[in-house]
Structures are given as C-alpha cells and as structure tokens.
Design a protein around this motif. Structure first.
Motif, PDB file in Angstrom:
ATOM      1  N   GLN A 246      70.350  66.919  55.122  1.00 38.60           N
ATOM      2  CA  GLN A 246      69.420  66.342  54.391  1.00 38.60           C
ATOM      3  C   GLN A 246      69.822  66.591  52.791  1.00 38.60           C
ATOM      4  O   GLN A 246      70.065  67.872  52.434  1.00 38.60           O
ATOM      5  N   VAL A 247      69.877  65.653  52.240  1.00 37.54           N
ATOM      6  CA  VAL A 247      69.960  65.504  50.762  1.00 37.54           C
ATOM      7  C   VAL A 247      68.714  65.390  50.070  1.00 37.54           C
ATOM      8  O   VAL A 247      68.194  64.181  50.181  1.00 37.54           O
ATOM      9  N   ARG A 248      68.100  66.292  49.055  1.00 30.43           N
ATOM     10  CA  ARG A 248      67.006  66.154  48.595  1.00 30.43           C
ATOM     11  C   ARG A 248      67.039  65.324  47.021  1.00 30.43           C
ATOM     12  O   ARG A 248      68.267  65.589  46.624  1.00 30.43           O
ATOM     13  N   GLY A 251      69.061  67.166  44.416  1.00 29.47           N
ATOM     14  CA  GLY A 251      70.616  67.323  44.813  1.00 29.47           C
ATOM     15  C   GLY A 251      70.742  68.314  45.697  1.00 29.47           C
ATOM     16  O   GLY A 251      71.955  68.504  46.103  1.00 29.47           O
ATOM     17  N   THR A 252      69.955  69.342  45.957  1.00 31.15           N
ATOM     18  CA  THR A 252      70.289  70.222  47.174  1.00 31.15           C
ATOM     19  C   THR A 252      70.289  69.689  48.467  1.00 31.15           C
ATOM     20  O   THR A 252      69.864  68.684  48.785  1.00 31.15           O
ATOM     21  N   VAL A 253      71.004  70.478  49.135  1.00 31.06           N
ATOM     22  CA  VAL A 253      71.558  69.991  50.615  1.00 31.06           C
ATOM     23  C   VAL A 253      71.070  70.883  51.612  1.00 31.06           C
ATOM     24  O   VAL A 253      71.089  72.215  51.307  1.00 31.06           O
ATOM     25  N   LEU A 292      80.065  62.834  51.059  1.00 29.88           N
ATOM     26  CA  LEU A 292      79.405  64.023  50.914  1.00 29.88           C
ATOM     27  C   LEU A 292      80.096  65.013  52.105  1.00 29.88           C
ATOM     28  O   LEU A 292      79.994  66.168  51.473  1.00 29.88           O
ATOM     29  N   LEU A 296      80.721  68.686  50.679  1.00 33.29           N
ATOM     30  CA  LEU A 296      80.303  69.874  51.219  1.00 33.29           C
ATOM     31  C   LEU A 296      81.339  70.707  52.102  1.00 33.29           C
ATOM     32  O   LEU A 296      80.972  71.592  52.965  1.00 33.29           O
TER      33      LEU A 296
END
Ligand code: NOS
Ligand code: ZN
Length: 385
Positions: A246-248, A251-253, A292, A296
């Motif tokens: 989930q990418v909020r 920008g946090t994941v 992504l 990551l």
C-alpha cells in the motif's frame, strides 16, 4: 549536456552490449518467425495463419495482445506444432542461444515443456537431449561470432495436465547434464500449484531447484501457495505481489505480511514487463509495478517471457524501462546482478559470473563517456560554471 547526463543515459547500443542475465524465457515462445515458416514446411504442419515471416511475426504479436493470458497461450499451438521432431528442437534451441548471445545475454535459463513435444514419436528423454544439443551448438556458434553465453534448461510441467511428478523426475535425472531446474506454467486461474505438490516435495527431497509461474493472471493466493505450500525458490512473474503493498498519499509504503516475506527472504521475482502488458497484468511500462518493486529493493529481475509473442528481447525490455523510469547502467547492473544471484547454477559459478563477467562489463560501459571527445569540454564547462 553535462557530464552527468552523458554518464547516466545508456544508449541503445550500450544496452545491447551490456551483459544481461535472463531467467524467464520460453523456448517455444522465442522462435524466429522465418524458422516457424521453414519448420512448418519441412514437417508438413499446415495450420499456420501466415506463411510470410513478417506477417506471421505480426500475427503472433497481435494475437497475443488480447489482455487475456488464455488467449496469449493459444498462440503457442503453432510454435509447439512445428517443434515435434529432433531436428526442429535442435535448430530452435541453437537459434535461441545464438539470438540471446547476439543480444548481449551472458547467462540464460530457458524453459519448455517436454510433454508438449511428443507428437512426432520422441520420448521425453529424446526431447531433453535434442534441446541440450541445440543449446550446446548455439553456444559454440555464438563463440565463433565473438559472444559468450551459457544456457541452462528448465523443464516445465503444464499446470492443467497431470505429469508434473514425471517431469520433475526427468529434471532430476538430467541435473548436471544441462537441466538446472523445474517450473510449472500454463493458465493460472483454476489451476493452483498445490495440485502438483508431489512434484515439488520430490524436488525438495532431491535438493533440486524450482520456480513456479504465480501472481501473473491471478493474485496473492497463487503467490502464497507457490511459496508457503509448494516451496518455490523463485516466482515466475510474481508481479501481483503489488496487491499486498500500500502506497499512501504522503508517499509512505506499507507491506502486507506476504509482500514483507517476499522482500525479507529475497524471493526472486522473474518480472516480464512486455508480456504483462499483453495479458493485462499491467497497463503501461510507466505503471508497471517493477518501478515500485525496484525502489523498495525487492529481488526484482527483468525478463522476456516470450520474445516472439511479445515482440521483445532483453535489450528491448531494458529500453522500455530506461524510457519509463530513467534507469541508468547502474540500475541495469542491479537487475542483472539480482538475476545472477537468483540463478540455479552453483554459488561459486554465480559469483564468478558476477565478479568476472557482469561487473567488469558494466565498468567498461560506464567508463566510456570519459573517453568521448565531448568529455573534456563538458567536465571543464562544469568546473567553470
Ligand atoms: O507467461 C506465461 N504464463 C503461463 N504460461 C506460459 C507463459 N508463457 C508461456 N507459457 C506456457 O509455457 C509453455 C512451455 O513453455 C508454453 O507452451 C505456454 O503454454
Ligand atoms: Zn512465462
């Protein structure tokens, strides 16, 4: 232009010359169109949609471009159809090794399903031996043309069929004789990998290696089964792992349990961007989850899947990614080292490929800009500016 941009943007020529490692390529998905036509003529296969190689190439690409994995797989009738004799298998395998070498691939694991090549009366063993002979021939021809490549075979069992244990035993019998592992492929929905548990358990008892096509047309349950029930060493595609990330907005994941497991355990993902665009697993290169997953630091690798159906090569895949994500030679090297680390050959050989072939190859390419005519002027204009 600054020295930065000169150093960072790989040209098409550099992409082709860069050492590349390919873990996911189907032998029956990579024939030269002219070879399909030749073999059909020679073996009396009368069902080709076209006998002109260019038209046939276009037909494969368009027919495979339907948004459905099932439709994509239907096109293999024609390639498998012309690969039913020993000579045809030797030729296709030799040309595969040559074409990959020409494209700058230094190590490849190429897969095919022996059970699909028995219609002309060959035994499973004869199929494996013919393909091995072709790979050796192709490696020799490539060397004569100034390229170095090593090709290992992966034996695939079809997930809708019931021969997985037999094919796993075949892979084990030909271990150290050109076969480096096992795979299952075919339509994913409705054919869970757990149906073939006996084959995977057998291979684990034999300390052998296998990958499973999972998380391509079907999502997380398929990946979870492949890893936690079947014990796959790698995931064929695995691209749907994105469904557990989930990418909020800020920008946090956040990684779900399965995505975290895949990243923590360094499970190799055999990503195939062009193929995913055709089967509907992604909508564009720029939107492909590889962007992504790379950021990551998943163990992501770049692959062709089916060069004929997806009208691609390793260089083309990287060109698309360079364009979509601005990747540099450093990114290319990162993907390539990931792939080499994840190969099924012994550790010391993987390490030697990384240290003695891949890294020097990239170092050579990365240093080229220093010796270009423009390098001095750009560097001095930078210091003056
Ligand atoms: O992307 C894919 N997903 C699932 N199965 C595939 C894919 N590409 C090819 N095959 C299947 O694998 C067989 C052996 O090489 C091919 O004949 C095709 O049916
Ligand atoms: Zn595949």
């Amino acid at each position: 232009m600054t020295s930065q941009t000169i150093a960072n943007a790989p040209t098409s020529d550099q992409i082709r010359r860069a050492p590349k490692v390919l873990l996911h390529d189907h032998l029956d998905g990579g024939l030269r169109p002219g070879t399909v036509v030749d073999l059909a003529r020679g073996t009396g296969y009368a069902d080709l949609p076209h006998t002109d190689p260019d038209k046939l190439a276009l037909w494969f690409h368009q027919a495979a471009d339907s948004g459905s994995l099932e439709r994509y797989l239907e096109t293999f009738t024609h390639t498998v159809g012309v690969m039913q004799t020993r000579d045809a298998l030797v030729r296709v395998a030799a040309e595969c090794a040559e074409d990959l070498a020409e494209d700058g691939v230094v190590y490849a694991e190429v897969r095919y399903a022996p059970e699909q090549h028995l219609e002309g009366g060959l035994t499973l063993e004869e199929v494996v031996e013919a393909v091995n002979e072709g790979f050796r021939q192709g490696e020799r021809l490539a060397r004569e043309n100034g390229h170095r490549i090593r090709v290992g075979a992966l034996l695939t069992a079809m997930r809708h069929a019931a021969r997985a244990l037999e094919i796993a035993e075949l892979a084990n019998a030909y271990r150290d004789q050109g076969v480096v592992g096992f795979d299952i492929a075919g339509a994913e929905a409705g054919h869970p990998p757990t149906r073939h548990l006996d084959a995977f358990e057998y291979l684990k008892r034999e300390n052998n290696h296998f990958t499973i096509h999972a998380g391509e047309a079907f999502g997380l349950p398929s990946i979870w089964q492949a890893l936690q029930w079947c014990g796959a060493d790698r995931l064929g595609h695995g691209v749907r792992i994105i469904d557990d990330i989930q990418v909020r907005d800020d920008g946090t994941v956040e990684l779900g349990r399965l995505a975290a497991y895949v990243r923590d355990k360094r499970v190799p993902l055999e990503l195939c961007p062009s193929s995913n665009l055709q089967t509907g697993a992604a909508s564009s290169y720029a939107d492909h989850p590889i962007g992504l997953l790379r950021r990551l630091h998943f163990r992501a690798t770049v692959n062709t899947d089916n060069r004929l159906m997806s009208h691609t090569s390793m260089s083309r895949e990287f060109e698309h990614l360079v364009e979509a994500f601005g990747y540099t030679l450093d990114d290319m090297q990162w993907f390539t080292v990931n792939a080499m680390k994840s190969a099924f050959i012994p550790f010391d050989e993987r390490l030697a490929m990384i240290n003695d072939v891949i890294k020097p190859g990239y170092a050579e390419l990365k240093s080229e800009w220093l010796f270009r005519q423009t390098a001095y002027t750009s560097a001095s204009s930078l210091t003056e500016g």
